[in-house]
Design an enzyme around this catalytic site. Sequence first.
Site, PDB file in Angstrom:
ATOM      1  N   PRO A 147       7.287   1.799   4.115  1.00 19.23           N
ATOM      2  CA  PRO A 147       7.678   2.818   3.157  1.00 19.23           C
ATOM      3  C   PRO A 147       6.659   2.987   2.043  1.00 19.23           C
ATOM      4  O   PRO A 147       6.162   2.022   1.484  1.00 19.23           O
ATOM      5  CB  PRO A 147       8.983   2.274   2.575  1.00 19.23           C
ATOM      6  N   GLU A 148       6.395   4.214   1.751  1.00 14.70           N
ATOM      7  CA  GLU A 148       5.599   4.557   0.580  1.00 14.70           C
ATOM      8  C   GLU A 148       6.482   5.406  -0.319  1.00 14.70           C
ATOM      9  O   GLU A 148       7.679   5.514  -0.070  1.00 14.70           O
ATOM     10  CB  GLU A 148       4.322   5.295   1.009  1.00 14.70           C
ATOM     11  N   LYS A 176       6.903   2.019  -5.524  1.00 14.80           N
ATOM     12  CA  LYS A 176       7.662   1.676  -4.322  1.00 14.80           C
ATOM     13  C   LYS A 176       8.832   0.751  -4.630  1.00 14.80           C
ATOM     14  O   LYS A 176       9.463   0.231  -3.716  1.00 14.80           O
ATOM     15  CB  LYS A 176       6.744   1.025  -3.290  1.00 14.80           C
ATOM     16  N   ARG A 180      -7.254  -2.376   5.860  1.00  9.20           N
ATOM     17  CA  ARG A 180      -6.321  -1.495   6.573  1.00  9.20           C
ATOM     18  C   ARG A 180      -7.099  -0.414   7.297  1.00  9.20           C
ATOM     19  O   ARG A 180      -8.255  -0.127   6.985  1.00  9.20           O
ATOM     20  CB  ARG A 180      -5.357  -0.838   5.587  1.00  9.20           C
TER      21      ARG A 180
END
Length: 273
Positions: free
Chosen positions: A2-3, A57, A257
Amino acid sequence: MPELPEVEIARRNVARWMAGQRVLRARAAPSRIFRGAELAAFESISGALRSLERRGKYLLFRFERDQGLLAHLGMTGKFVRRPTGEEVRFSRAHFELSDRFSVHLADSRMFGRIEPVRASALRDLTVVRALGLDPLADGLTPERLARAVGKTSLGIKVALMDQARVAGLGNIHAAEALFRAGIHPARKPASLSPAEWRTLSRAILDALVFALENQQGEEIQYVEEVGAGNVFHVYGHGDEPCPACSAPIQSFAQGGRTTYFCPRCQPAGKGKR
DNA sequence: TGACCCCTGGCC
DNA sequence: GGCCAGGGGTCA
Protein backbone atom coordinates in the site's frame (compact mmCIF):
# COMPACT_ATOMS: atom_id res chain seq x y z
CA MET A 1 1.70 -3.04 -1.15
CA PRO A 2 0.00 0.00 0.00
CA GLU A 3 1.00 3.51 -0.80
CA LEU A 4 -0.85 6.72 -0.19
CA PRO A 5 -3.93 5.99 -2.37
CA GLU A 6 -4.42 2.51 -0.98
CA VAL A 7 -4.04 3.73 2.58
CA GLU A 8 -6.47 6.56 1.87
CA ILE A 9 -9.02 4.07 0.53
CA ALA A 10 -8.46 1.91 3.60
CA ARG A 11 -9.07 4.98 5.75
CA ARG A 12 -12.35 5.78 4.02
CA ASN A 13 -13.56 2.19 4.19
CA VAL A 14 -12.70 1.68 7.85
CA ALA A 15 -14.20 5.05 8.79
CA ARG A 16 -17.41 4.10 6.99
CA TRP A 17 -17.51 0.62 8.52
CA MET A 18 -17.07 1.96 12.04
CA ALA A 19 -19.28 5.02 11.75
CA GLY A 20 -22.15 4.85 14.22
CA GLN A 21 -20.80 1.60 15.69
CA ARG A 22 -19.19 0.83 19.00
CA VAL A 23 -16.22 -1.48 19.46
CA LEU A 24 -17.55 -4.24 21.70
CA ARG A 25 -14.28 -6.14 21.83
CA ALA A 26 -10.80 -5.73 20.43
CA ARG A 27 -8.85 -8.93 20.06
CA ALA A 28 -5.44 -9.82 18.71
CA ALA A 29 -2.98 -12.66 18.59
CA PRO A 30 0.60 -11.97 19.59
CA SER A 31 2.66 -11.12 16.53
CA ARG A 32 5.47 -8.85 15.50
CA ILE A 33 2.86 -6.43 14.19
CA PHE A 34 2.67 -5.09 17.73
CA ARG A 35 6.41 -4.46 17.89
CA GLY A 36 6.54 -5.38 21.51
CA ALA A 37 3.60 -3.22 22.57
CA GLU A 38 1.26 -4.66 25.20
CA LEU A 39 -1.55 -6.69 23.65
CA ALA A 40 -3.67 -5.76 26.63
CA ALA A 41 -3.45 -2.11 25.63
CA PHE A 42 -4.93 -2.96 22.25
CA GLU A 43 -7.56 -5.29 23.68
CA SER A 44 -8.72 -2.65 26.13
CA ILE A 45 -9.92 -0.44 23.29
CA SER A 46 -13.69 -0.02 23.28
CA GLY A 47 -16.38 2.44 22.35
CA ALA A 48 -16.77 4.68 19.35
CA LEU A 49 -14.17 5.72 16.81
CA ARG A 50 -13.93 9.50 16.97
CA SER A 51 -11.69 10.09 13.98
CA LEU A 52 -9.44 8.30 11.55
CA GLU A 53 -6.64 10.32 10.06
CA ARG A 54 -4.05 9.42 7.44
CA ARG A 55 -0.53 10.84 7.44
CA GLY A 56 1.57 9.47 4.61
CA LYS A 57 1.12 5.71 4.83
CA TYR A 58 0.14 5.77 8.51
CA LEU A 59 -3.37 5.65 9.93
CA LEU A 60 -4.16 7.38 13.22
CA PHE A 61 -7.18 5.98 15.04
CA ARG A 62 -8.73 8.10 17.77
CA PHE A 63 -11.32 6.49 20.02
CA GLU A 64 -13.28 7.72 23.01
CA ARG A 65 -11.47 8.32 26.30
CA ASP A 66 -8.18 9.25 24.62
CA GLN A 67 -7.64 5.72 23.34
CA GLY A 68 -5.65 5.64 20.13
CA LEU A 69 -3.89 3.46 17.64
CA LEU A 70 -1.11 3.96 15.15
CA ALA A 71 -1.40 1.57 12.21
CA HIS A 72 0.68 0.86 9.13
CA LEU A 73 -0.19 -1.71 6.48
CA GLY A 74 3.39 -2.63 5.62
CA MET A 75 3.61 -4.58 2.39
CA THR A 76 0.67 -6.93 2.60
CA GLY A 77 -1.70 -5.52 5.17
CA LYS A 78 -5.32 -4.76 4.52
CA PHE A 79 -8.44 -4.02 6.51
CA VAL A 80 -11.39 -6.26 5.81
CA ARG A 81 -14.93 -6.36 7.18
CA ARG A 82 -16.60 -9.69 7.87
CA PRO A 83 -19.49 -10.99 9.94
CA THR A 84 -18.29 -11.45 13.50
CA GLY A 85 -17.16 -15.02 14.07
CA GLU A 86 -16.12 -15.63 10.50
CA GLU A 87 -12.57 -16.85 10.08
CA VAL A 88 -10.28 -14.38 8.33
CA ARG A 89 -7.06 -15.61 6.79
CA PHE A 90 -3.99 -13.85 8.20
CA SER A 91 -6.04 -11.80 10.63
CA ARG A 92 -3.68 -10.37 13.24
CA ALA A 93 -6.10 -8.15 15.11
CA HIS A 94 -9.75 -7.25 14.91
CA PHE A 95 -12.54 -5.13 16.33
CA GLU A 96 -15.93 -6.63 17.00
CA LEU A 97 -18.54 -3.98 16.28
CA SER A 98 -22.03 -3.51 17.58
CA ASP A 99 -23.52 -4.30 14.15
CA ARG A 100 -22.17 -7.86 14.41
CA PHE A 101 -19.49 -7.21 11.87
CA SER A 102 -15.80 -7.26 12.63
CA VAL A 103 -13.01 -5.20 11.12
CA HIS A 104 -9.78 -7.17 10.78
CA LEU A 105 -6.25 -6.21 9.99
CA ALA A 106 -5.07 -9.10 7.83
CA ASP A 107 -1.39 -9.22 6.96
CA SER A 108 0.40 -12.30 5.65
CA ARG A 109 3.96 -11.00 5.84
CA MET A 110 3.50 -9.09 9.06
CA PHE A 111 5.44 -6.04 7.95
CA GLY A 112 2.48 -4.02 9.13
CA ARG A 113 2.31 -2.36 12.47
CA ILE A 114 -0.22 -1.63 15.18
CA GLU A 115 0.68 0.38 18.21
CA PRO A 116 -1.69 1.46 20.96
CA VAL A 117 -0.98 5.10 21.80
CA ARG A 118 -2.94 7.77 23.62
CA ALA A 119 -5.04 9.52 20.99
CA SER A 120 -3.79 12.91 22.05
CA ALA A 121 -0.19 11.78 21.64
CA LEU A 122 -0.46 10.30 18.15
CA ARG A 123 0.83 13.35 16.34
CA ASP A 124 3.77 13.62 18.70
CA LEU A 125 5.10 10.18 17.86
CA THR A 126 8.56 10.28 16.40
CA VAL A 127 7.55 8.32 13.32
CA VAL A 128 4.66 10.68 12.65
CA ARG A 129 6.65 13.84 13.25
CA ALA A 130 9.33 12.56 10.91
CA LEU A 131 6.94 12.44 7.97
CA GLY A 132 7.46 14.94 5.19
CA LEU A 133 5.00 16.67 2.90
CA ASP A 134 1.78 14.73 2.37
CA PRO A 135 0.67 15.52 -1.20
CA LEU A 136 -3.04 15.16 -0.45
CA ALA A 137 -3.34 16.17 3.20
CA ASP A 138 -0.97 19.15 2.97
CA GLY A 139 -1.58 20.22 -0.58
CA LEU A 140 1.12 20.07 -3.19
CA THR A 141 2.62 22.98 -5.08
CA PRO A 142 5.77 22.99 -7.21
CA GLU A 143 7.50 25.19 -4.63
CA ARG A 144 6.56 22.96 -1.70
CA LEU A 145 7.59 19.88 -3.61
CA ALA A 146 10.98 21.29 -4.53
CA ARG A 147 11.53 22.41 -0.94
CA ALA A 148 10.44 19.03 0.46
CA VAL A 149 12.72 17.06 -1.83
CA GLY A 150 15.51 19.47 -1.12
CA LYS A 151 19.14 19.33 -2.08
CA THR A 152 20.27 15.76 -2.25
CA SER A 153 22.46 13.62 -4.41
CA LEU A 154 19.81 10.90 -4.38
CA GLY A 155 18.07 10.15 -7.64
CA ILE A 156 14.71 11.90 -7.88
CA LYS A 157 12.75 8.66 -7.53
CA VAL A 158 14.62 7.57 -4.40
CA ALA A 159 14.12 11.05 -2.96
CA LEU A 160 10.40 10.96 -3.71
CA MET A 161 10.13 7.65 -1.85
CA ASP A 162 11.90 9.03 1.23
CA GLN A 163 9.01 9.43 3.68
CA ALA A 164 10.84 12.21 5.51
CA ARG A 165 10.74 14.29 2.32
CA VAL A 166 7.43 13.35 0.70
CA ALA A 167 5.11 11.15 2.74
CA GLY A 168 3.06 8.52 0.98
CA LEU A 169 4.82 7.81 -2.30
CA GLY A 170 6.23 4.33 -2.74
CA ASN A 171 7.72 2.36 -5.56
CA ILE A 172 4.66 2.27 -7.77
CA HIS A 173 3.43 5.82 -7.60
CA ALA A 174 6.86 7.41 -7.62
CA ALA A 175 7.54 5.56 -10.87
CA GLU A 176 4.13 6.43 -12.28
CA ALA A 177 4.46 10.11 -11.43
CA LEU A 178 7.89 10.34 -13.04
CA PHE A 179 6.57 8.65 -16.15
CA ARG A 180 3.69 11.13 -16.35
CA ALA A 181 6.17 13.96 -15.92
CA GLY A 182 8.62 12.59 -18.49
CA ILE A 183 11.45 12.70 -15.98
CA HIS A 184 14.10 9.98 -15.74
CA PRO A 185 14.07 8.32 -12.27
CA ALA A 186 17.82 8.78 -11.81
CA ARG A 187 17.85 12.51 -12.49
CA LYS A 188 19.27 14.60 -9.67
CA PRO A 189 16.68 16.87 -8.06
CA ALA A 190 19.03 19.84 -8.44
CA SER A 191 18.90 19.39 -12.20
CA LEU A 192 15.13 19.89 -12.45
CA SER A 193 13.99 23.16 -14.00
CA PRO A 194 11.09 25.17 -12.53
CA ALA A 195 8.95 23.92 -15.40
CA GLU A 196 9.85 20.33 -14.54
CA TRP A 197 8.95 20.87 -10.87
CA ARG A 198 5.58 22.17 -12.01
CA THR A 199 5.07 19.18 -14.28
CA LEU A 200 6.18 16.76 -11.58
CA SER A 201 3.94 18.31 -8.95
CA ARG A 202 0.95 17.97 -11.27
CA ALA A 203 2.01 14.43 -12.24
CA ILE A 204 2.17 13.29 -8.61
CA LEU A 205 -1.35 14.50 -7.95
CA ASP A 206 -2.59 12.98 -11.20
CA ALA A 207 -0.99 9.62 -10.40
CA LEU A 208 -2.50 9.60 -6.91
CA VAL A 209 -5.97 10.59 -8.07
CA PHE A 210 -5.82 8.02 -10.86
CA ALA A 211 -4.95 5.31 -8.32
CA LEU A 212 -7.68 6.47 -5.94
CA GLU A 213 -10.25 6.24 -8.69
CA ASN A 214 -9.08 2.74 -9.55
CA GLN A 215 -9.36 1.54 -5.96
CA GLN A 216 -13.02 2.13 -5.29
CA GLY A 217 -14.63 -0.88 -3.77
CA GLU A 218 -14.93 -2.60 -0.46
CA GLU A 219 -11.43 -3.98 -0.34
CA ILE A 220 -8.08 -2.92 -1.64
CA GLN A 221 -6.67 -4.99 -4.44
CA TYR A 222 -2.95 -5.02 -4.86
CA VAL A 223 -1.47 -5.11 -8.30
CA GLU A 224 -0.13 -8.65 -7.94
CA GLU A 225 -3.63 -9.79 -7.11
CA VAL A 226 -5.21 -8.42 -10.26
CA GLY A 227 -2.81 -9.93 -12.79
CA ALA A 228 -3.76 -8.63 -16.23
CA GLY A 229 -5.79 -5.94 -14.51
CA ASN A 230 -2.64 -3.89 -13.83
CA VAL A 231 -3.81 -0.39 -14.71
CA PHE A 232 -0.45 1.32 -14.23
CA HIS A 233 1.48 2.84 -17.12
CA VAL A 234 4.98 1.56 -16.41
CA TYR A 235 5.00 -0.23 -13.06
CA GLY A 236 5.12 -3.98 -13.61
CA HIS A 237 5.24 -3.56 -17.39
CA GLY A 238 8.88 -4.34 -18.12
CA ASP A 239 9.56 -5.08 -21.81
CA GLU A 240 6.02 -4.13 -22.76
CA PRO A 241 5.38 -1.20 -25.10
CA CYS A 242 5.11 2.24 -23.54
CA PRO A 243 1.48 3.39 -23.65
CA ALA A 244 2.63 6.76 -25.01
CA CYS A 245 5.35 5.93 -27.55
CA SER A 246 5.49 2.12 -27.79
CA ALA A 247 9.17 1.91 -26.88
CA PRO A 248 9.80 -1.06 -24.56
CA ILE A 249 9.47 -0.19 -20.88
CA GLN A 250 12.73 -0.80 -19.07
CA SER A 251 13.58 -1.51 -15.46
CA PHE A 252 16.63 -1.24 -13.26
CA ALA A 253 17.45 -1.53 -9.57
CA GLN A 254 17.50 1.74 -7.71
CA GLY A 255 17.70 2.16 -3.96
CA GLY A 256 17.11 -1.55 -3.53
CA ARG A 257 13.89 -1.59 -5.55
CA THR A 258 12.93 -2.15 -9.13
CA THR A 259 12.28 1.04 -11.06
CA TYR A 260 10.24 0.99 -14.26
CA PHE A 261 10.45 3.76 -16.85
CA CYS A 262 10.21 4.53 -20.55
CA PRO A 263 13.65 5.32 -21.97
CA ARG A 264 12.15 7.45 -24.74
CA CYS A 265 9.58 9.43 -22.76
CA GLN A 266 11.94 9.82 -19.78
CA PRO A 267 15.36 10.54 -21.26
CA ALA A 268 18.27 10.70 -18.85
CA GLY A 269 19.39 13.98 -20.39
CA LYS A 270 22.96 14.96 -20.98
CA GLY A 271 24.80 15.86 -17.82
CA LYS A 272 21.63 15.72 -15.82
CA ARG A 273 22.35 12.56 -13.96
C1' DT B 1 24.74 4.51 0.17
C1' DG B 2 24.24 -0.03 -0.13
C1' DA B 3 23.47 -4.54 1.93
C1' DC B 4 20.81 -7.06 4.58
C1' DC B 5 16.92 -8.25 7.52
C1' DC B 6 12.15 -8.87 8.96
C1' DC B 7 8.13 -12.73 6.96
C1' DT B 8 5.10 -15.41 3.76
C1' DG B 9 2.87 -16.28 -0.63
C1' DG B 10 2.61 -16.74 -5.40
C1' DC B 11 4.48 -17.30 -9.83
C1' DC B 12 7.87 -19.17 -13.28
C1' DG C 1 13.50 -24.76 -6.07
C1' DG C 2 14.35 -20.03 -6.90
C1' DC C 3 12.94 -15.48 -7.44
C1' DC C 4 10.23 -11.60 -6.60
C1' DA C 5 7.19 -8.58 -3.91
C1' DG C 6 4.25 -1.73 -3.60
C1' DG C 7 6.82 -1.54 3.64
C1' DG C 8 10.47 0.14 6.99
C1' DG C 9 14.58 -0.39 9.99
C1' DT C 10 19.44 -1.07 11.06
C1' DC C 11 24.21 -1.60 10.19
C1' DA C 12 28.79 -0.57 8.52
